[in-house]
Design an enzyme around this catalytic site. Structure first.
Site, PDB file in Angstrom:
ATOM      1  N   ASP A  22       0.681  -1.180   0.049  1.00  0.00           N
ATOM      2  CA  ASP A  22       0.084   0.006   0.108  1.00  0.00           C
ATOM      3  C   ASP A  22       0.922   1.282   0.016  1.00  0.00           C
ATOM      4  O   ASP A  22       1.955   1.228   0.217  1.00  0.00           O
ATOM      5  CB  ASP A  22      -0.641   0.040   1.147  1.00  0.00           C
ATOM      6  N   TYR A  80       6.947 -10.046   6.726  1.00  0.00           N
ATOM      7  CA  TYR A  80       6.921  -8.611   7.068  1.00  0.00           C
ATOM      8  C   TYR A  80       7.351  -8.033   8.348  1.00  0.00           C
ATOM      9  O   TYR A  80       7.122  -8.993   9.358  1.00  0.00           O
ATOM     10  CB  TYR A  80       5.414  -8.190   6.718  1.00  0.00           C
TER      11      TYR A  80
END
Length: 250
Positions: A54, A113
């Site tokens: 994003d 992540y």
């Protein structure tokens, strides 16, 4: 025609995510990379990314692939050539030829992540683009207890934001670590796949535990509920970084 796998690192601050947004005029990682590849190759090349990060999200190990004709640049020299034309906030790290059926997204077997917290009473101007400032002291022990409950194979619907429907929300989380090197606290997650905003919602939930707003032993019930409202907030994107994408044999 060669299928090339390319590993990238980028600072996502100036970009509206990875994925190209046709007609928007907004800068994205994909659009920038395709433009630079076209400059080198003289042809329009379509890039496929492992993760559609994003806006504001960073990457140390994003993977893309693209099919190219013979363009006079040996595959191993592609990173050096690209780095000559890419902006300074994107770097090509490695390139290799892979089988024709390799797909950066669908061939991935695991992704890692991290989410970084800056845990100090006073904010840092140097960390503001790469971590979430948390001025209150965190209970790291409670956060680690809660993180253990996230491990394993679960339906992670509780930690899924609306907007990207999937057939199944079942994922296997193989790592949920809390790494502290004051004043930084890194939440590290590895799984066979992630739902939309799953990492940011898990990070927000663990943050609620660390701030003593949520009991770590409530996590099993929260996971089982499938109720997004019972999880913590979706933390901002700038603390998130795609660390690594793993594949079986490429």
């Amino acid at each position: 025609m060669p299928n090339v796998r390319l590993t990238l690192a980028y600072d996502g601050t100036a970009y509206h995510g990875f994925q190209k947004q046709s007609g928007s005029g907004l800068p994205t990682i994909q659009e920038t990379l395709e433009r630079c590849l076209a400059e080198l190759s003289g042809a329009a090349l379509k890039v496929t990314g492992a993760s559609r990060t994003d806006a504001g999200v960073h990457a140390r190990g994003q993977v893309v692939n693209f099919v190219t004709g013979r363009w006079g640049i040996p595959t191993e020299r592609i990173p050096a050539a690209l780095n000559g034309v890419l902006p300074g906030d994107i770097a090509a790290l490695d390139a290799r030829e892979v089988p024709a059926d390799f797909h950066a997204r669908y061939s991935a077997v695991a992704k890692t992540y991290s989410y970084t917290l800056y845990n100090h009473p006073v904010r840092s101007p140097f960390q503001r683009l790469y971590s979430l400032h948390v001025p209150r002291a965190l209970d790291l022990r409670a956060m680690r207890l809660a993180a253990r409950h996230l491990m394993g194979r679960h339906d992670f619907s509780t930690f899924q934001a609306a907007g990207r429907p999937v057939q199944s929300a079942v994922r296997t989380l193989t790592r949920a670590d809390i790494e502290a090197q004051a004043p930084l606290v890194r939440l590290v997650f590895r799984a066979d796949g992630f739902l939309y905003n799953m990492v940011r919602i898990m990070a927000g939930t663990l943050l609620e535990v660390g701030l003593e707003r949520l009991d770590p032993e409530a996590l099993p019930d929260i996971i089982a509920s499938g109720d997004r409202a019972r999880a913590g907030p979706t933390v901002p994107p700038h603390g998130l970084c795609l660390e690594e994408v793993e594949y079986d044999s490429t």
